[in-house]
Structures are given as C-alpha cells and as structure tokens.
Design a protein around this motif. Structure first.
Motif, PDB file in Angstrom:
ATOM      1  N   ASP A  74      17.633 100.102  72.043  1.00 51.54           N
ATOM      2  CA  ASP A  74      18.487 100.051  70.853  1.00 51.54           C
ATOM      3  C   ASP A  74      17.786  99.504  69.612  1.00 51.54           C
ATOM      4  OD1 ASP A  74      20.612 101.003  72.385  1.00 51.54           O
ATOM      5  OD2 ASP A  74      21.265  98.975  72.923  1.00 51.54           O
ATOM      6  N   ILE A  75      16.570  99.048  69.749  1.00 56.15           N
ATOM      7  CA  ILE A  75      15.904  98.356  68.630  1.00 56.15           C
ATOM      8  C   ILE A  75      15.710  99.256  67.411  1.00 56.15           C
ATOM      9  CG2 ILE A  75      13.729  97.297  67.881  1.00 56.15           C
ATOM     10  CD1 ILE A  75      13.624  95.896  70.575  1.00 56.15           C
ATOM     11  N   GLU A  76      15.259 100.478  67.617  1.00 50.08           N
ATOM     12  CA  GLU A  76      15.022 101.358  66.465  1.00 50.08           C
ATOM     13  C   GLU A  76      16.310 101.667  65.712  1.00 50.08           C
ATOM     14  OE1 GLU A  76      11.632 104.424  66.164  1.00 50.08           O
ATOM     15  OE2 GLU A  76      12.180 104.332  68.306  1.00 50.08           O
ATOM     16  N   ALA A  77      17.368 101.954  66.437  1.00 47.63           N
ATOM     17  CA  ALA A  77      18.643 102.309  65.807  1.00 47.63           C
ATOM     18  C   ALA A  77      19.362 101.097  65.227  1.00 47.63           C
ATOM     19  CB  ALA A  77      19.545 103.009  66.818  1.00 47.63           C
ATOM     20  N   ASN A  78      19.115  99.921  65.793  1.00 48.51           N
ATOM     21  CA  ASN A  78      19.817  98.706  65.385  1.00 48.51           C
ATOM     22  C   ASN A  78      18.828  97.534  65.315  1.00 48.51           C
ATOM     23  OD1 ASN A  78      21.959  97.032  64.749  1.00 48.51           O
ATOM     24  ND2 ASN A  78      22.441  96.609  66.884  1.00 48.51           N
ATOM     25  N   PRO A  79      17.887  97.578  64.379  1.00 51.77           N
ATOM     26  CA  PRO A  79      16.870  96.516  64.325  1.00 51.77           C
ATOM     27  C   PRO A  79      17.482  95.154  63.974  1.00 51.77           C
ATOM     28  CG  PRO A  79      16.679  97.955  62.417  1.00 51.77           C
ATOM     29  CD  PRO A  79      17.724  98.552  63.306  1.00 51.77           C
ATOM     30  N   PRO A  80      16.781  94.079  64.316  1.00 49.34           N
ATOM     31  CA  PRO A  80      17.288  92.738  63.996  1.00 49.34           C
ATOM     32  C   PRO A  80      17.504  92.569  62.492  1.00 49.34           C
ATOM     33  CG  PRO A  80      15.314  92.620  65.360  1.00 49.34           C
ATOM     34  CD  PRO A  80      15.482  94.042  64.966  1.00 49.34           C
ATOM     35  N   LYS A  81      18.547  91.850  62.170  1.00 48.92           N
ATOM     36  CA  LYS A  81      18.873  91.617  60.760  1.00 48.92           C
ATOM     37  C   LYS A  81      18.294  90.280  60.310  1.00 48.92           C
ATOM     38  CE  LYS A  81      22.936  94.569  60.991  1.00 48.92           C
ATOM     39  NZ  LYS A  81      22.284  95.414  61.952  1.00 48.92           N
ATOM     40  N   ARG A  97       8.741  96.013  78.959  1.00 50.16           N
ATOM     41  CA  ARG A  97       9.680  96.339  77.878  1.00 50.16           C
ATOM     42  C   ARG A  97       9.471  95.446  76.667  1.00 50.16           C
ATOM     43  NH1 ARG A  97      15.137  96.323  81.319  1.00 50.16           N
ATOM     44  NH2 ARG A  97      13.847  94.894  82.533  1.00 50.16           N
ATOM     45  N   SER A  98       9.086  94.192  76.895  1.00 48.74           N
ATOM     46  CA  SER A  98       8.834  93.317  75.740  1.00 48.74           C
ATOM     47  C   SER A  98       7.632  93.810  74.947  1.00 48.74           C
ATOM     48  CB  SER A  98       8.643  91.864  76.182  1.00 48.74           C
ATOM     49  OG  SER A  98       7.487  91.717  76.970  1.00 48.74           O
ATOM     50  N   HIS A  99       6.636  94.333  75.641  1.00 44.89           N
ATOM     51  CA  HIS A  99       5.477  94.902  74.934  1.00 44.89           C
ATOM     52  C   HIS A  99       5.914  96.094  74.088  1.00 44.89           C
ATOM     53  CE1 HIS A  99       1.442  96.227  74.026  1.00 44.89           C
ATOM     54  NE2 HIS A  99       1.797  97.439  74.423  1.00 44.89           N
ATOM     55  N   ALA A 100       6.720  96.976  74.687  1.00 47.13           N
ATOM     56  CA  ALA A 100       7.220  98.140  73.950  1.00 47.13           C
ATOM     57  C   ALA A 100       8.065  97.697  72.755  1.00 47.13           C
ATOM     58  CB  ALA A 100       8.037  99.038  74.875  1.00 47.13           C
ATOM     59  N   ALA A 101       8.907  96.685  72.945  1.00 47.05           N
ATOM     60  CA  ALA A 101       9.750  96.176  71.859  1.00 47.05           C
ATOM     61  C   ALA A 101       8.893  95.600  70.730  1.00 47.05           C
ATOM     62  CB  ALA A 101      10.709  95.116  72.385  1.00 47.05           C
ATOM     63  N   ALA A 102       7.855  94.875  71.078  1.00 44.68           N
ATOM     64  CA  ALA A 102       6.966  94.299  70.061  1.00 44.68           C
ATOM     65  C   ALA A 102       6.304  95.401  69.238  1.00 44.68           C
ATOM     66  CB  ALA A 102       5.922  93.399  70.722  1.00 44.68           C
ATOM     67  N   VAL A 103       5.879  96.454  69.894  1.00 46.49           N
ATOM     68  CA  VAL A 103       5.259  97.581  69.185  1.00 46.49           C
ATOM     69  C   VAL A 103       6.267  98.229  68.237  1.00 46.49           C
ATOM     70  CG1 VAL A 103       4.273  99.896  69.485  1.00 46.49           C
ATOM     71  CG2 VAL A 103       3.504  98.014  70.947  1.00 46.49           C
ATOM     72  N   ILE A 104       7.480  98.459  68.724  1.00 43.86           N
ATOM     73  CA  ILE A 104       8.518  99.061  67.886  1.00 43.86           C
ATOM     74  C   ILE A 104       8.809  98.187  66.675  1.00 43.86           C
ATOM     75  CG2 ILE A 104      10.976  99.684  67.780  1.00 43.86           C
ATOM     76  CD1 ILE A 104      10.689 100.480  70.799  1.00 43.86           C
ATOM     77  N   LEU A 105       8.976  96.892  66.905  1.00 45.50           N
ATOM     78  CA  LEU A 105       9.269  95.974  65.794  1.00 45.50           C
ATOM     79  C   LEU A 105       8.142  95.979  64.757  1.00 45.50           C
ATOM     80  CD1 LEU A 105      10.834  93.059  67.843  1.00 45.50           C
ATOM     81  CD2 LEU A 105      12.014  94.449  66.117  1.00 45.50           C
ATOM     82  N   LYS A 106       6.917  95.970  65.220  1.00 45.28           N
ATOM     83  CA  LYS A 106       5.779  96.017  64.284  1.00 45.28           C
ATOM     84  C   LYS A 106       5.761  97.332  63.517  1.00 45.28           C
ATOM     85  CE  LYS A 106       3.021  92.725  66.885  1.00 45.28           C
ATOM     86  NZ  LYS A 106       1.897  92.536  67.823  1.00 45.28           N
ATOM     87  N   ASP A 107       6.075  98.439  64.204  1.00 41.57           N
ATOM     88  CA  ASP A 107       6.148  99.735  63.527  1.00 41.57           C
ATOM     89  C   ASP A 107       7.262  99.767  62.485  1.00 41.57           C
ATOM     90  OD1 ASP A 107       4.009 100.693  65.011  1.00 41.57           O
ATOM     91  OD2 ASP A 107       5.242 101.900  66.381  1.00 41.57           O
ATOM     92  N   LEU A 108       8.316  98.975  62.711  1.00 42.36           N
ATOM     93  CA  LEU A 108       9.416  98.890  61.750  1.00 42.36           C
ATOM     94  C   LEU A 108       9.097  97.956  60.580  1.00 42.36           C
ATOM     95  CD1 LEU A 108      12.465  98.759  64.210  1.00 42.36           C
ATOM     96  CD2 LEU A 108      11.830 100.648  62.674  1.00 42.36           C
ATOM     97  N   GLY A 109       7.936  97.301  60.628  1.00 42.96           N
ATOM     98  CA  GLY A 109       7.519  96.456  59.514  1.00 42.96           C
ATOM     99  C   GLY A 109       7.646  94.971  59.730  1.00 42.96           C
ATOM    100  N   TYR A 110       8.087  94.541  60.906  1.00 46.70           N
ATOM    101  CA  TYR A 110       8.162  93.108  61.197  1.00 46.70           C
ATOM    102  C   TYR A 110       6.738  92.599  61.427  1.00 46.70           C
ATOM    103  CZ  TYR A 110      13.166  93.824  61.640  1.00 46.70           C
ATOM    104  OH  TYR A 110      14.478  94.140  61.375  1.00 46.70           O
ATOM    105  N   THR A 111       6.409  91.489  60.811  1.00 42.38           N
ATOM    106  CA  THR A 111       5.008  91.046  60.789  1.00 42.38           C
ATOM    107  C   THR A 111       4.711  89.823  61.648  1.00 42.38           C
ATOM    108  OG1 THR A 111       5.442  89.688  58.821  1.00 42.38           O
ATOM    109  CG2 THR A 111       4.670  91.955  58.460  1.00 42.38           C
ATOM    110  N   ASN A 112       5.738  89.178  62.177  1.00 39.80           N
ATOM    111  CA  ASN A 112       5.519  87.931  62.931  1.00 39.80           C
ATOM    112  C   ASN A 112       6.202  88.044  64.299  1.00 39.80           C
ATOM    113  OD1 ASN A 112       4.699  85.357  63.512  1.00 39.80           O
ATOM    114  ND2 ASN A 112       6.089  84.350  62.087  1.00 39.80           N
TER     115      ASN A 112
END
Length: 128
Positions: A74-81, A97-112
C-alpha cells in the motif's frame, strides 16, 4: 631554544584542538541496531515514523511499540504523510519486505529511510 618552545606550544595547541573535536563529535546512530532503536523509542520523541510493513493480521499479532502499520503493498498508493526528510524506520518479519518498502520510499523522494530489517531481531516486548 626559542624555536623548540614554539614547536612545543604549537603541538600542544594542535593536540588540544584534536581532542576537543573528537570529544564533541556527534555520535552517529544506527537504527538497524535493536538497542539503538529501543533507545529512540524510549525517548518518547515524535521525530520519527516507525513503519511495520507487514499485513494487518501480522501487525495485530505483535508489533514494536509506536509502530504504525502500512503494508508494503500500500505504500505507493498511500505514502506516509510526513516530510520527505523525516526519519522513517521500516521493518517486517524477516527483512525482505522492509527492504522493498525502503526502496519504494526512496523512489518516492523520502531521503531519511532506515531499513531495520526483520522483527525477529527485536529482543524487547511487542504490543499485542
């Protein structure tokens, strides 16, 4: 003799500066280490987001305190606010899954983003 005294003074000042800098160097925190993550949680700070990226039933069966549940699917459709530079720590059951989530978040522009890995590494109590 005067040159020797000057050299000793300069060496003393350089040594003092090096020791001062070493003593004031901010210690880097490694939130992939369970003890350091536990310390962050114990501070009761709101300066981070701990994400459990497992399914809702897995989350409900036991999760790390302060963790919010957001399935990796659900991360791509509903990223953290949160701000793009906010500290986000992700974990799952084993680390895949945490590795995959970290990659998705970084691709969405999260930097930390920190990938804690699997909850199986957690040595402290879980919320059930």
């Amino acid at each position: 003799m005067r040159k020797i005294v000057m050299i000793v003074i300069v060496l003393g000042l350089v040594t003092a500066a090096v020791l001062f800098a070493a003593g004031n160097k901010e210690q880097e925190t490694d939130y992939t280490d369970p003890a350091q993550l536990f310390g962050l949680i114990q501070k009761q700070s709101s300066d981070y987001l701990l994400l459990d990226v497992r399914t809702a039933p897995e989350y409900e069966s036991g999760h790390i305190t302060t963790a919010e549940n957001l399935s990796v699917t659900d991360i791509e459709a509903n990223p953290p606010k949160v701000a793009k530079d906010a500290l986000i720590i992700v974990y799952c059951r084993s680390g895949s899954r945490s590795h995959a989530a970290a990659v998705i978040l970084k691709d969405l522009g999260y930097t930390n983003v920190v990938d804690f890995g699997g909850i199986t590494r957690w040595n402290y109590n879980l919320v059930t």
